[in-house]
Scaffold this motif. Structure first.
Motif, PDB file in Angstrom:
ATOM      1  N   VAL A 302       5.856  10.864  -1.841  1.00  0.00           N
ATOM      2  CA  VAL A 302       4.762   9.937  -1.548  1.00  0.00           C
ATOM      3  C   VAL A 302       5.161   8.525  -1.961  1.00  0.00           C
ATOM      4  CG1 VAL A 302       2.393   9.289  -2.125  1.00  0.00           C
ATOM      5  CG2 VAL A 302       2.977  11.697  -1.756  1.00  0.00           C
ATOM      6  N   LYS A 303       4.964   7.572  -1.053  1.00  0.00           N
ATOM      7  CA  LYS A 303       5.320   6.183  -1.343  1.00  0.00           C
ATOM      8  C   LYS A 303       4.107   5.318  -1.663  1.00  0.00           C
ATOM      9  CE  LYS A 303       9.478   6.128   1.583  1.00  0.00           C
ATOM     10  NZ  LYS A 303       9.403   7.315   2.435  1.00  0.00           N
ATOM     11  N   LYS A 304       2.943   5.688  -1.114  1.00  0.00           N
ATOM     12  CA  LYS A 304       1.741   4.872  -1.316  1.00  0.00           C
ATOM     13  C   LYS A 304       0.554   5.787  -1.604  1.00  0.00           C
ATOM     14  CE  LYS A 304       3.608   1.267   1.672  1.00  0.00           C
ATOM     15  NZ  LYS A 304       3.407   0.371   2.838  1.00  0.00           N
ATOM     16  N   LEU A 305      -0.362   5.295  -2.434  1.00  0.00           N
ATOM     17  CA  LEU A 305      -1.466   6.122  -2.907  1.00  0.00           C
ATOM     18  C   LEU A 305      -2.783   5.369  -2.789  1.00  0.00           C
ATOM     19  CD1 LEU A 305      -2.425   8.730  -4.426  1.00  0.00           C
ATOM     20  CD2 LEU A 305      -1.996   7.473  -6.556  1.00  0.00           C
ATOM     21  N   LEU A 306      -3.805   6.031  -2.224  1.00  0.00           N
ATOM     22  CA  LEU A 306      -5.151   5.482  -2.134  1.00  0.00           C
ATOM     23  C   LEU A 306      -6.096   6.435  -2.854  1.00  0.00           C
ATOM     24  CD1 LEU A 306      -5.224   4.509   1.682  1.00  0.00           C
ATOM     25  CD2 LEU A 306      -4.271   3.218  -0.236  1.00  0.00           C
ATOM     26  N   VAL A 307      -6.744   5.969  -3.918  1.00  0.00           N
ATOM     27  CA  VAL A 307      -7.601   6.834  -4.738  1.00  0.00           C
ATOM     28  C   VAL A 307      -8.843   6.074  -5.190  1.00  0.00           C
ATOM     29  CG1 VAL A 307      -5.724   8.278  -5.622  1.00  0.00           C
ATOM     30  CG2 VAL A 307      -6.359   6.198  -6.852  1.00  0.00           C
ATOM     31  N   ASP A 308      -9.808   6.810  -5.722  1.00  0.00           N
ATOM     32  CA  ASP A 308     -10.962   6.177  -6.351  1.00  0.00           C
ATOM     33  C   ASP A 308     -10.650   5.881  -7.809  1.00  0.00           C
ATOM     34  OD1 ASP A 308     -12.522   8.458  -8.156  1.00  0.00           O
ATOM     35  OD2 ASP A 308     -11.379   9.307  -6.494  1.00  0.00           O
ATOM     36  N   GLU A 309     -11.483   5.056  -8.412  1.00  0.00           N
ATOM     37  CA  GLU A 309     -11.209   4.583  -9.777  1.00  0.00           C
ATOM     38  C   GLU A 309     -11.179   5.713 -10.800  1.00  0.00           C
ATOM     39  OE1 GLU A 309     -12.981   1.286 -12.959  1.00  0.00           O
ATOM     40  OE2 GLU A 309     -13.692   1.330 -10.884  1.00  0.00           O
ATOM     41  N   GLY A 310     -12.144   6.646 -10.679  1.00  0.00           N
ATOM     42  CA  GLY A 310     -12.178   7.745 -11.640  1.00  0.00           C
ATOM     43  C   GLY A 310     -10.925   8.587 -11.608  1.00  0.00           C
ATOM     44  N   LEU A 311     -10.451   8.894 -10.409  1.00  0.00           N
ATOM     45  CA  LEU A 311      -9.235   9.687 -10.285  1.00  0.00           C
ATOM     46  C   LEU A 311      -8.019   8.894 -10.746  1.00  0.00           C
ATOM     47  CD1 LEU A 311      -7.811  12.254  -9.449  1.00  0.00           C
ATOM     48  CD2 LEU A 311      -7.808  11.454  -7.083  1.00  0.00           C
ATOM     49  N   ALA A 312      -8.008   7.581 -10.493  1.00  0.00           N
ATOM     50  CA  ALA A 312      -6.893   6.739 -10.939  1.00  0.00           C
ATOM     51  C   ALA A 312      -6.744   6.803 -12.458  1.00  0.00           C
ATOM     52  CB  ALA A 312      -7.103   5.298 -10.492  1.00  0.00           C
ATOM     53  N   VAL A 313      -7.848   6.678 -13.166  1.00  0.00           N
ATOM     54  CA  VAL A 313      -7.804   6.736 -14.634  1.00  0.00           C
ATOM     55  C   VAL A 313      -7.308   8.101 -15.096  1.00  0.00           C
ATOM     56  CG1 VAL A 313      -9.220   6.702 -16.725  1.00  0.00           C
ATOM     57  CG2 VAL A 313      -9.585   4.979 -14.953  1.00  0.00           C
ATOM     58  N   ALA A 314      -7.808   9.170 -14.454  1.00  0.00           N
ATOM     59  CA  ALA A 314      -7.397  10.521 -14.836  1.00  0.00           C
ATOM     60  C   ALA A 314      -5.907  10.744 -14.571  1.00  0.00           C
ATOM     61  CB  ALA A 314      -8.235  11.547 -14.078  1.00  0.00           C
ATOM     62  N   LEU A 315      -5.405  10.240 -13.464  1.00  0.00           N
ATOM     63  CA  LEU A 315      -3.983  10.384 -13.145  1.00  0.00           C
ATOM     64  C   LEU A 315      -3.107   9.685 -14.179  1.00  0.00           C
ATOM     65  CD1 LEU A 315      -4.069   9.804  -9.279  1.00  0.00           C
ATOM     66  CD2 LEU A 315      -3.336  11.914 -10.420  1.00  0.00           C
ATOM     67  N   LEU A 316      -3.523   8.487 -14.574  1.00  0.00           N
ATOM     68  CA  LEU A 316      -2.737   7.746 -15.559  1.00  0.00           C
ATOM     69  C   LEU A 316      -2.768   8.426 -16.925  1.00  0.00           C
ATOM     70  CD1 LEU A 316      -3.727   4.128 -14.526  1.00  0.00           C
ATOM     71  CD2 LEU A 316      -1.457   5.159 -14.342  1.00  0.00           C
ATOM     72  N   SER A 317      -3.925   8.944 -17.292  1.00  0.00           N
ATOM     73  CA  SER A 317      -4.013   9.660 -18.565  1.00  0.00           C
ATOM     74  C   SER A 317      -3.132  10.904 -18.541  1.00  0.00           C
ATOM     75  CB  SER A 317      -5.467  10.051 -18.846  1.00  0.00           C
ATOM     76  OG  SER A 317      -6.273   8.904 -19.018  1.00  0.00           O
TER      77      SER A 317
END
Length: 324
Positions: A302-317
């Protein structure tokens, strides 16, 4: 724990997303944000006056821009976009719609090319919602092609339906993969792939400039498990192999490896190894997509990612905690 200082415009943008995208009432927005209904009215008025609200909410908050930068770094991406919606567990529909609006803007951007463009498509509710939200794009040089086989029952989210709708909306053309989502056996899948019409469609899909894909969970209650697509034996095979998610008919374990199971040899589809030269874009919305999205990102294609804010925070954690 990721903490970012809130800016007044961020709250205005989030109120606009919840009201116009999430279809919450003003009272529900008031409760969600912890402000009075009068304050919500003022925020929505400010959003209109500032030009944040058109067909969709265009503003990206400082918070989501920072999250996008961190996602790019954490998962070695070329680009990330984050919809400013802090979804709760019961807000997956809002999250999906928000990501779909990001995706419709992304598709409009790539569709404005002066040269022919081929877009490969997966399937699912987020991609279907992307098609629902696409407006103002006309380009007869657009080709939409299925990256995977389809299901036997009519569905607004099936790959063929999404391809046909997008082609009709844009004046482009649709190429469908004349194959089922899953064959009865690896040999049956090989026979299907040997058919001329299937080979022709697969060749177009493998040469796509862009691939827009969503991610599916492989767990109790997931669409894949409840849709009668798989036999009981195939579902048990997924469980036994600790498969957590799929993307375009390929099934992954949590570490991003493709599961060595018969089912992965039974799905006529474009493989990750075919996507090296494509602009591969993953759409994921909702808290329930965390484990499956992590697995697909760890697969490395995957080269590019489109997500919602809640999932973005969870992914980074989760990226900071390799136990997830």
């Amino acid at each position: 724990m990721l903490m970012h200082k809130r800016h007044p415009d961020d709250d205005i943008a989030q109120a606009a997303w919840l009201y116009y995208v999430g279809n919450l009432s003003q009272q529900e927005v008031s409760k969600r944000l912890g402000v009075s209904r009068f304050k919500v009215l003022r925020m929505l008025a400010d959003a209109r006056e500032q030009g944040l609200v058109r067909i969709s909410v265009e503003h990206r908050t400082a918070r989501t821009l920072a999250l996008a930068d961190k996602l790019v770094e954490a998962f070695s991406l070329q680009e990330a976009q984050v919809a400013p919606v802090e979804s709760a567990k019961d807000d997956d529909e809002i999250a999906r719609n928000s990501v779909a609006i990001l995706a419709s803007g992304y598709l409009a951007r790539i569709a404005s090319s002066d040269t022919p463009v081929t877009v490969g498509l997966g399937w699912g509710r987020t991609l279907s919602s992307m098609a629902d939200n696409l407006t103002g794009v006309r380009n007869s040089d657009l080709t939409f092609v299925s990256l995977m086989g389809s299901v036997t029952y009519a569905s607004h989210t099936a790959p063929g339906d999404v391809c046909v709708r997008l082609a009709a909306q844009t004046g482009g053309r649709a190429i469908l993969l004349p194959a089922p989502f899953v064959a009865d056996s690896a040999q049956a899948c090989e026979n299907i792939l040997s058919q001329r019409l299937v080979r022709d469609a697969i060749d177009v899909a493998r040469g796509a400039d862009h691939a827009l894909m969503s991610v599916g969970e492989c767990c109790e209650g997931a669409i894949l498990f409840d849709s009668d697509i798989f036999s009981a034996e195939q579902i048990q095979e997924l469980r036994d192999a600790d498969v957590v998610g799929d993307c375009c008919g390929v099934f992954y374990r949590s570490d991003g490896t493709v599961a060595d199971i018969e089912l992965n040899r039974c799905t006529p589809c474009v493989q990750p190894s075919d996507m090296e030269d494509m602009d591969t874009v993953l759409l994921a919305g909702g808290a329930g997509k965390l484990t499956a999205t992590l697995a697909v990102l760890r697969a490395g294609f995957v080269k590019k990612l489109l997500v919602d804010e809640g999932l973005a925070v969870a992914l980074l954690s989760a990226s900071e905690d390799r136990r997830v």
